[in-house]
Motif scaffolding. Structure first.
Motif, PDB file in Angstrom:
ATOM      1  N   GLY A 169      -5.536   1.535  -0.279  1.00 14.10           N
ATOM      2  CA  GLY A 169      -5.857   0.215   0.918  1.00 14.10           C
ATOM      3  C   GLY A 169      -4.867   0.606   2.465  1.00 14.10           C
TER       4      GLY A 169
ATOM      5  N   GLU B 212      -7.614  15.270  -1.355  1.00 14.35           N
ATOM      6  CA  GLU B 212      -6.864  14.673  -2.158  1.00 14.35           C
ATOM      7  C   GLU B 212      -5.595  13.724  -1.136  1.00 14.35           C
ATOM      8  OE1 GLU B 212      -8.820  18.380  -3.224  1.00 14.35           O
ATOM      9  OE2 GLU B 212      -7.259  17.627  -2.130  1.00 14.35           O
ATOM     10  N   ARG B 213      -5.085  13.942  -1.044  1.00 10.05           N
ATOM     11  CA  ARG B 213      -4.662  12.906   0.164  1.00 10.05           C
ATOM     12  C   ARG B 213      -4.423  11.719   0.848  1.00 10.05           C
ATOM     13  NH1 ARG B 213      -1.204  17.967   0.729  1.00 10.05           N
ATOM     14  NH2 ARG B 213      -2.417  17.496   2.906  1.00 10.05           N
ATOM     15  N   LYS B 214      -5.754  11.929   1.141  1.00 11.17           N
ATOM     16  CA  LYS B 214      -6.588  11.283   2.595  1.00 11.17           C
ATOM     17  C   LYS B 214      -7.218   9.756   1.239  1.00 11.17           C
ATOM     18  CE  LYS B 214      -7.768  13.348   6.592  1.00 11.17           C
ATOM     19  NZ  LYS B 214      -8.681  14.106   7.546  1.00 11.17           N
ATOM     20  N   THR B 215      -7.718  10.990   0.418  1.00  7.19           N
ATOM     21  CA  THR B 215      -8.375   9.464  -1.014  1.00  7.19           C
ATOM     22  C   THR B 215      -7.294   9.191  -1.787  1.00  7.19           C
ATOM     23  OG1 THR B 215      -9.956  11.244  -1.209  1.00  7.19           O
ATOM     24  CG2 THR B 215      -9.837  10.162  -3.110  1.00  7.19           C
TER      25      THR B 215
ATOM     26  N   SER C  43       1.140   4.162  -2.704  1.00  8.53           N
ATOM     27  CA  SER C  43       0.529   5.299  -2.825  1.00  8.53           C
ATOM     28  C   SER C  43       0.634   6.105  -3.439  1.00  8.53           C
ATOM     29  CB  SER C  43       0.290   6.236  -1.024  1.00  8.53           C
ATOM     30  OG  SER C  43       0.021   7.108  -0.759  1.00  8.53           O
TER      31      SER C  43
ATOM     32  N   SER D  71       0.543  -1.038   0.041  1.00  4.96           N
ATOM     33  CA  SER D  71       0.107   0.380   0.142  1.00  4.96           C
ATOM     34  C   SER D  71       1.160   1.398  -0.453  1.00  4.96           C
ATOM     35  CB  SER D  71      -0.858   0.045   1.052  1.00  4.96           C
ATOM     36  OG  SER D  71      -0.602   0.414   2.199  1.00  4.96           O
ATOM     37  N   ASP D  72       1.915   1.510   0.688  1.00  8.37           N
ATOM     38  CA  ASP D  72       2.834   2.254   0.483  1.00  8.37           C
ATOM     39  C   ASP D  72       3.440   2.538  -0.357  1.00  8.37           C
ATOM     40  OD1 ASP D  72       4.534   0.271   0.717  1.00  8.37           O
ATOM     41  OD2 ASP D  72       5.683   1.473   2.291  1.00  8.37           O
TER      42      ASP D  72
ATOM     43  N   ARG E 161       0.108   9.161  -5.930  1.00 14.66           N
ATOM     44  CA  ARG E 161       0.037  10.468  -6.153  1.00 14.66           C
ATOM     45  C   ARG E 161       1.247  11.499  -6.598  1.00 14.66           C
ATOM     46  NH1 ARG E 161       1.532   9.361  -0.786  1.00 14.66           N
ATOM     47  NH2 ARG E 161       3.951   9.422  -1.194  1.00 14.66           N
TER      48      ARG E 161
ATOM     49  N   GLU F 249      -4.337   7.594  -0.453  1.00 10.56           N
ATOM     50  CA  GLU F 249      -4.141   6.554   0.842  1.00 10.56           C
ATOM     51  C   GLU F 249      -5.315   5.490   1.055  1.00 10.56           C
ATOM     52  OE1 GLU F 249      -1.448   6.750   2.848  1.00 10.56           O
ATOM     53  OE2 GLU F 249      -0.379   8.132   1.687  1.00 10.56           O
ATOM     54  N   TRP F 250      -6.347   5.955   0.637  1.00 13.39           N
ATOM     55  CA  TRP F 250      -7.601   5.302   1.100  1.00 13.39           C
ATOM     56  C   TRP F 250      -7.169   4.461   0.165  1.00 13.39           C
ATOM     57  CZ3 TRP F 250     -12.341   5.100  -2.426  1.00 13.39           C
ATOM     58  CH2 TRP F 250     -12.765   4.561  -1.675  1.00 13.39           C
ATOM     59  N   LEU F 251      -7.264   4.832  -1.445  1.00 10.86           N
ATOM     60  CA  LEU F 251      -7.404   4.283  -2.368  1.00 10.86           C
ATOM     61  C   LEU F 251      -5.891   2.704  -2.655  1.00 10.86           C
ATOM     62  CD1 LEU F 251      -8.405   6.835  -4.779  1.00 10.86           C
ATOM     63  CD2 LEU F 251      -9.863   5.087  -4.411  1.00 10.86           C
TER      64      LEU F 251
END
Length: 55
Positions: free
Chosen positions: A55, A46-49, A28, A24-25, A32, A51-53
């Motif tokens: 996983g 957008e940054r939170k989105t 991300s 996931s990292d 990004r 991270e959510w995408l």
């Protein structure tokens, strides 16, 4: 692992990650960087989105 599909879809649990799998990292960071390269300004939402995408 046996398959019940002519498309190679597993018939049971999969014990290994598929080829090309990214943690996931890494996902991300890729997303990004792609958005930044496209000129998208990343705010908090957008940054939170991202991270959510990822996983």
């Amino acid at each position: 692992m046996s398959t019940d599909s002519p498309f190679g879809i597993p018939a049971g649990p999969v014990q290994t990650r598929p080829s090309g799998f990214r943690e996931s990292d890494q996902q991300s960071a890729i997303l990004r960087n792609t958005l930044l390269a496209a000129g998208v300004e990343l705010g908090t939402f957008e940054r939170k989105t991202v991270e959510w995408l990822a996983g």
